[in-house]
Enzyme design. Structure first.
Site, PDB file in Angstrom:
ATOM      1  N   HIS A   1      87.574  18.848  89.006  1.00  0.00           N
ATOM      2  CA  HIS A   1      86.412  18.332  88.280  1.00  0.00           C
ATOM      3  C   HIS A   1      86.828  17.841  86.900  1.00  0.00           C
ATOM      4  O   HIS A   1      87.577  18.521  86.200  1.00  0.00           O
ATOM      5  CB  HIS A   1      85.358  19.433  88.092  1.00  0.00           C
ATOM      6  CG  HIS A   1      84.634  19.784  89.339  1.00  0.00           C
ATOM      7  ND1 HIS A   1      83.441  20.470  89.340  1.00  0.00           N
ATOM      8  CD2 HIS A   1      84.914  19.532  90.646  1.00  0.00           C
ATOM      9  CE1 HIS A   1      83.029  20.629  90.585  1.00  0.00           C
ATOM     10  NE2 HIS A   1      83.906  20.083  91.389  1.00  0.00           N
TER      11      HIS A   1
ATOM     12  N   TYR B   1      74.948  23.273  84.007  1.00  0.00           N
ATOM     13  CA  TYR B   1      74.456  24.461  83.309  1.00  0.00           C
ATOM     14  C   TYR B   1      73.099  24.094  82.713  1.00  0.00           C
ATOM     15  O   TYR B   1      73.016  23.157  81.909  1.00  0.00           O
ATOM     16  CB  TYR B   1      75.402  24.847  82.163  1.00  0.00           C
ATOM     17  CG  TYR B   1      76.740  25.415  82.593  1.00  0.00           C
ATOM     18  CD1 TYR B   1      77.795  24.579  82.969  1.00  0.00           C
ATOM     19  CD2 TYR B   1      76.968  26.785  82.581  1.00  0.00           C
ATOM     20  CE1 TYR B   1      79.026  25.107  83.344  1.00  0.00           C
ATOM     21  CE2 TYR B   1      78.207  27.320  82.947  1.00  0.00           C
ATOM     22  CZ  TYR B   1      79.222  26.476  83.330  1.00  0.00           C
ATOM     23  OH  TYR B   1      80.433  27.002  83.696  1.00  0.00           O
TER      24      TYR B   1
ATOM     25  N   PRO C   1      79.983  35.662  82.579  1.00  0.00           N
ATOM     26  CA  PRO C   1      80.565  34.578  83.373  1.00  0.00           C
ATOM     27  C   PRO C   1      80.231  33.162  82.897  1.00  0.00           C
ATOM     28  O   PRO C   1      80.762  32.195  83.436  1.00  0.00           O
ATOM     29  CB  PRO C   1      80.007  34.820  84.772  1.00  0.00           C
ATOM     30  CG  PRO C   1      78.791  35.646  84.573  1.00  0.00           C
ATOM     31  CD  PRO C   1      79.010  36.452  83.344  1.00  0.00           C
TER      32      PRO C   1
ATOM     33  N   LYS D   1      85.563  32.360  82.382  1.00  0.00           N
ATOM     34  CA  LYS D   1      86.862  32.734  81.821  1.00  0.00           C
ATOM     35  C   LYS D   1      87.507  33.971  82.442  1.00  0.00           C
ATOM     36  O   LYS D   1      88.707  34.201  82.262  1.00  0.00           O
ATOM     37  CB  LYS D   1      86.723  32.983  80.303  1.00  0.00           C
ATOM     38  CG  LYS D   1      86.477  31.739  79.498  1.00  0.00           C
ATOM     39  CD  LYS D   1      87.762  30.945  79.333  1.00  0.00           C
ATOM     40  CE  LYS D   1      87.505  29.504  78.990  1.00  0.00           C
ATOM     41  NZ  LYS D   1      87.735  28.564  80.082  1.00  0.00           N
TER      42      LYS D   1
ATOM     43  N   TYR E   1      86.589  25.172  77.462  1.00  0.00           N
ATOM     44  CA  TYR E   1      86.231  25.261  78.880  1.00  0.00           C
ATOM     45  C   TYR E   1      87.446  25.025  79.783  1.00  0.00           C
ATOM     46  O   TYR E   1      87.646  25.756  80.759  1.00  0.00           O
ATOM     47  CB  TYR E   1      85.118  24.249  79.192  1.00  0.00           C
ATOM     48  CG  TYR E   1      84.406  24.532  80.485  1.00  0.00           C
ATOM     49  CD1 TYR E   1      83.405  25.498  80.565  1.00  0.00           C
ATOM     50  CD2 TYR E   1      84.739  23.851  81.653  1.00  0.00           C
ATOM     51  CE1 TYR E   1      82.761  25.778  81.754  1.00  0.00           C
ATOM     52  CE2 TYR E   1      84.105  24.119  82.851  1.00  0.00           C
ATOM     53  CZ  TYR E   1      83.112  25.084  82.895  1.00  0.00           C
ATOM     54  OH  TYR E   1      82.475  25.360  84.086  1.00  0.00           O
TER      55      TYR E   1
HETATM   56  P1  FAD Z   1      89.324  42.796  89.746  1.00  0.00           P
HETATM   57  O1  FAD Z   1      89.136  41.515  90.463  1.00  0.00           O
HETATM   58  O2  FAD Z   1      88.136  43.635  89.450  1.00  0.00           O
HETATM   59  O3  FAD Z   1      90.373  43.637  90.589  1.00  0.00           O
HETATM   60  C1  FAD Z   1      90.617  44.999  90.356  1.00  0.00           C
HETATM   61  C2  FAD Z   1      91.027  45.648  91.654  1.00  0.00           C
HETATM   62  O4  FAD Z   1      91.353  47.010  91.418  1.00  0.00           O
HETATM   63  C3  FAD Z   1      89.915  45.631  92.688  1.00  0.00           C
HETATM   64  O5  FAD Z   1      90.395  45.121  93.909  1.00  0.00           O
HETATM   65  C4  FAD Z   1      89.492  47.088  92.774  1.00  0.00           C
HETATM   66  O6  FAD Z   1      89.025  47.441  94.074  1.00  0.00           O
HETATM   67  C5  FAD Z   1      90.786  47.788  92.439  1.00  0.00           C
HETATM   68  N1  FAD Z   1      90.625  49.155  91.911  1.00  0.00           N
HETATM   69  C6  FAD Z   1      89.614  49.667  91.167  1.00  0.00           C
HETATM   70  N2  FAD Z   1      89.839  50.945  90.863  1.00  0.00           N
HETATM   71  C7  FAD Z   1      91.024  51.264  91.437  1.00  0.00           C
HETATM   72  C8  FAD Z   1      91.789  52.452  91.477  1.00  0.00           C
HETATM   73  N3  FAD Z   1      91.366  53.584  90.870  1.00  0.00           N
HETATM   74  N4  FAD Z   1      92.958  52.431  92.142  1.00  0.00           N
HETATM   75  C9  FAD Z   1      93.404  51.303  92.751  1.00  0.00           C
HETATM   76  N5  FAD Z   1      92.706  50.151  92.751  1.00  0.00           N
HETATM   77  C10 FAD Z   1      91.534  50.123  92.108  1.00  0.00           C
HETATM   78  N6  FAD Z   1      84.045  35.531  86.564  1.00  0.00           N
HETATM   79  C11 FAD Z   1      83.744  34.258  86.476  1.00  0.00           C
HETATM   80  O7  FAD Z   1      84.474  33.526  85.786  1.00  0.00           O
HETATM   81  N7  FAD Z   1      82.685  33.740  87.187  1.00  0.00           N
HETATM   82  C12 FAD Z   1      81.879  34.526  87.995  1.00  0.00           C
HETATM   83  O8  FAD Z   1      80.959  34.058  88.616  1.00  0.00           O
HETATM   84  C13 FAD Z   1      82.175  35.890  88.078  1.00  0.00           C
HETATM   85  N8  FAD Z   1      81.415  36.721  88.847  1.00  0.00           N
HETATM   86  C14 FAD Z   1      81.712  38.054  88.881  1.00  0.00           C
HETATM   87  C15 FAD Z   1      80.930  38.922  89.650  1.00  0.00           C
HETATM   88  C16 FAD Z   1      81.190  40.289  89.665  1.00  0.00           C
HETATM   89  C17 FAD Z   1      80.324  41.219  90.496  1.00  0.00           C
HETATM   90  C18 FAD Z   1      82.270  40.799  88.897  1.00  0.00           C
HETATM   91  C19 FAD Z   1      82.562  42.299  88.884  1.00  0.00           C
HETATM   92  C20 FAD Z   1      83.061  39.927  88.159  1.00  0.00           C
HETATM   93  C21 FAD Z   1      82.799  38.551  88.135  1.00  0.00           C
HETATM   94  N9  FAD Z   1      83.589  37.659  87.386  1.00  0.00           N
HETATM   95  C22 FAD Z   1      83.286  36.362  87.332  1.00  0.00           C
HETATM   96  C23 FAD Z   1      84.770  38.077  86.678  1.00  0.00           C
HETATM   97  C24 FAD Z   1      86.038  37.857  87.493  1.00  0.00           C
HETATM   98  O9  FAD Z   1      85.759  37.983  88.850  1.00  0.00           O
HETATM   99  C25 FAD Z   1      87.037  38.894  87.005  1.00  0.00           C
HETATM  100  O10 FAD Z   1      87.347  38.591  85.657  1.00  0.00           O
HETATM  101  C26 FAD Z   1      88.321  38.944  87.840  1.00  0.00           C
HETATM  102  O11 FAD Z   1      88.035  39.490  89.103  1.00  0.00           O
HETATM  103  C27 FAD Z   1      89.379  39.802  87.121  1.00  0.00           C
HETATM  104  O12 FAD Z   1      90.441  40.099  87.975  1.00  0.00           O
HETATM  105  P2  FAD Z   1      91.160  41.500  87.922  1.00  0.00           P
HETATM  106  O13 FAD Z   1      92.248  41.414  88.942  1.00  0.00           O
HETATM  107  O14 FAD Z   1      91.474  41.840  86.531  1.00  0.00           O
HETATM  108  O15 FAD Z   1      90.058  42.568  88.351  1.00  0.00           O
HETATM  109  C1  PHB Z   2      81.067  29.839  90.059  1.00  0.00           C
HETATM  110  O1  PHB Z   2      81.261  28.788  90.696  1.00  0.00           O
HETATM  111  O2  PHB Z   2      80.958  30.931  90.625  1.00  0.00           O
HETATM  112  C2  PHB Z   2      80.944  29.788  88.589  1.00  0.00           C
HETATM  113  C3  PHB Z   2      81.108  28.583  87.928  1.00  0.00           C
HETATM  114  C4  PHB Z   2      80.996  28.534  86.539  1.00  0.00           C
HETATM  115  C5  PHB Z   2      80.708  29.675  85.842  1.00  0.00           C
HETATM  116  C6  PHB Z   2      80.559  30.885  86.501  1.00  0.00           C
HETATM  117  C7  PHB Z   2      80.664  30.941  87.884  1.00  0.00           C
HETATM  118  O3  PHB Z   2      80.568  29.612  84.491  1.00  0.00           O
END
Ligand code: FAD
Ligand code: PHB
Length: 393
Positions: A72, A201, A293, A297, A385
């Protein structure tokens, strides 16, 4: 068992770190509490910064992303009944974003790790980290009924916001900075072709709405709702009607409707725990910081953290250099705080706060008007962004 780096959590941070270390010839074991199916199906983020795409492609896990990712060049801001395009690529000297679901990134990284025969334990329980104040850290866990003890040089805490690693750091060693928001997002995936090519948005009297997508057949949509909202109160008809109201504008544009494939409510929070290192335990991704979100980021920060960590570890193993590890937290936090500010700013500009007065409303509209009419303001939004280039030596 012994390994060089024990990685707790198989989200994007843990899996990508394992992959980068493997390419640098460093052994790692990944321990995850959830099942592979759960990790691969969890619907979350969708926007990848150019820097994130580059890391995945350069490291051999971007083939499907290159084929299926949607590049995009702009985003739209909709308010007061009109849409305004921000030309990301033109304003940032050629940069862009790619829409590719987080769970697709996770699938690609899991496949690469399993294809390499590298250790990855799903469905572990009782995961505990210890000894990271010494030079003999240890991770213990139970898997398929057996107890495991994993001795290592370093522990990478990639276990997300509610994981065990940050919670294991002694109270008083971390400074926590936090903001909770008085609203949440109701997100849906719909079996409907996206009715436009770019994200939109919307700031509306009734609250924020976001139009995004996952593929040429699947639309992703979000609505601002109350933080304690129950999904039961949102029939399909109510979801669509609210989306149509909030996206309404003089161009007549609307998202296409389709069967709702998935729905969920996500709370919104800003959070930073610093420093991101305690002895031989390094926190990365959501384990150390959360952003709302709105700025897209979260996933990108997780990728930036592990990129810095993998390089620092590679230097330590190759040449005994401590500098990279010593600088890890400060290097990551520069980018983290920039993203914290940007995500807070986008969130404040686009959402309606409960009970907000007319003064705050007028300030929001004045800010939006400024962003879409001033090249300087639009450039500031665009460069944040698509992702700031600093912080990844
Ligand atoms: P995570 O993806 O959370 O991965 C952590 C992993 O550790 C998971 O698989 C978990 O099961 C595992 N874990 C937890 N505890 C333990 C333990 N004790 N022992 C071993 N493993 C464990 N960001 C956006 O930009 N846009 C969005 O729309 C968006 N939607 C989101 C929706 C939700 C419900 C959540 C929670 C987050 C969202 N985010 C979004 C944020 C984005 O998804 C996260 O920033 C991203 O997943 C970060 O990656 P990570 O690997 O640090 O953590
Ligand atoms: C998404 O596609 O899930 C999405 C896109 C932009 C955002 C957050 C989530 O700022």
């Amino acid at each position: 068992m012994r390994t060089q780096v024990a990685i707790v959590g198989a989200g994007p941070a843990g899996l990508l770190l394992a992959h980068l270390l493997q390419r640098a010839g460093i052994e790692a074991v990944v321990v995850e509490i959830r099942s592979r199916e759960y990790a691969e199906q969890r619907v979350r983020a969708g926007v990848l910064e150019q820097g994130t795409v580059d890391v995945l492609i350069e490291n051999g896990v971007g083939a499907r992303l290159k084929r299926e990712g949607l590049v995009h060049h702009g985003v739209e801001l909709r308010f007061a009944g009109r849409g305004h395009r921000i030309d990301l690529t033109e304003l940032t000297g050629g940069r862009s974003i790619t829409v590719y679901g987080q769970q697709e990134v996770v699938k690609d990284l899991v496949a690469a790790r399993l294809a390499a025969g590298a250790p990855l334990y799903f469905e572990a329980s009782d995961v505990r980290v210890a000894g990271f104040d010494t030079d003999r850290p240890r991770v213990t866990f139970r898997h398929e009924g057996r107890e495991h003890a994993l001795d290592c040089d370093f522990i990478a805490g990639c276990d997300g916001f509610r994981g065990t690693c940050r919670a294991s750091i002694p109270a008083g060693s971390l400074a926590v900075h936090e903001r909770a928001y008085p609203f949440a997002w109701l997100g849906i995936l719909a079996a409907a072709a996206p009715s436009r090519d770019e994200l939109a948005y919307a700031n509306h009297e009734r609250g924020f709405a976001l139009f995004s997508m996952r593929s040429p057949e699947v639309t992703r949509l979000y609505l601002q709702v109350a933080p304690d909202e129950s999904l039961d109160e949102w029939s399909d008809d109510r979801v669509w009607s609210e989306l149509h109201t909030r996206f309404a504008g003089d161009d007549g544009w609307q998202p296409n409707e389709g069967a709702i494939l998935e729905r969920g409510i996500t709370g919104m929070r800003s959070f930073v725990a610093e420093p991101m290192r305690h002895g031989r335990l390094f926190l990365a991704g959501d384990a150390a910081h959360i952003v709302p979100p709105t700025g897209a980021k979260g996933l990108n920060l997780a990728v930036a953290d592990v990129r810095v960590l993998a390089r620092a570890l590679a230097r330590w193993y190759a040449a005994g250099e401590e500098e990279g590890l010593a600088a890890y937290s400060a290097t990551c936090l520069r980018r983290v705080w920039r993203a914290e500010h940007f995500s807070w700013w986008m969130t404040s500009m686009l959402h309606r706060a409960p009970g907000e007065d007319s003064f705050r409303r007028r300030l929001q509209l004045a800010q939006l008007e400024y962003v879409v009419t001033s090249r300087a303001a639009a450039t500031s939004l665009a460069e944040n962004y698509v992702g700031m280039p600093f912080g990844t030596p």
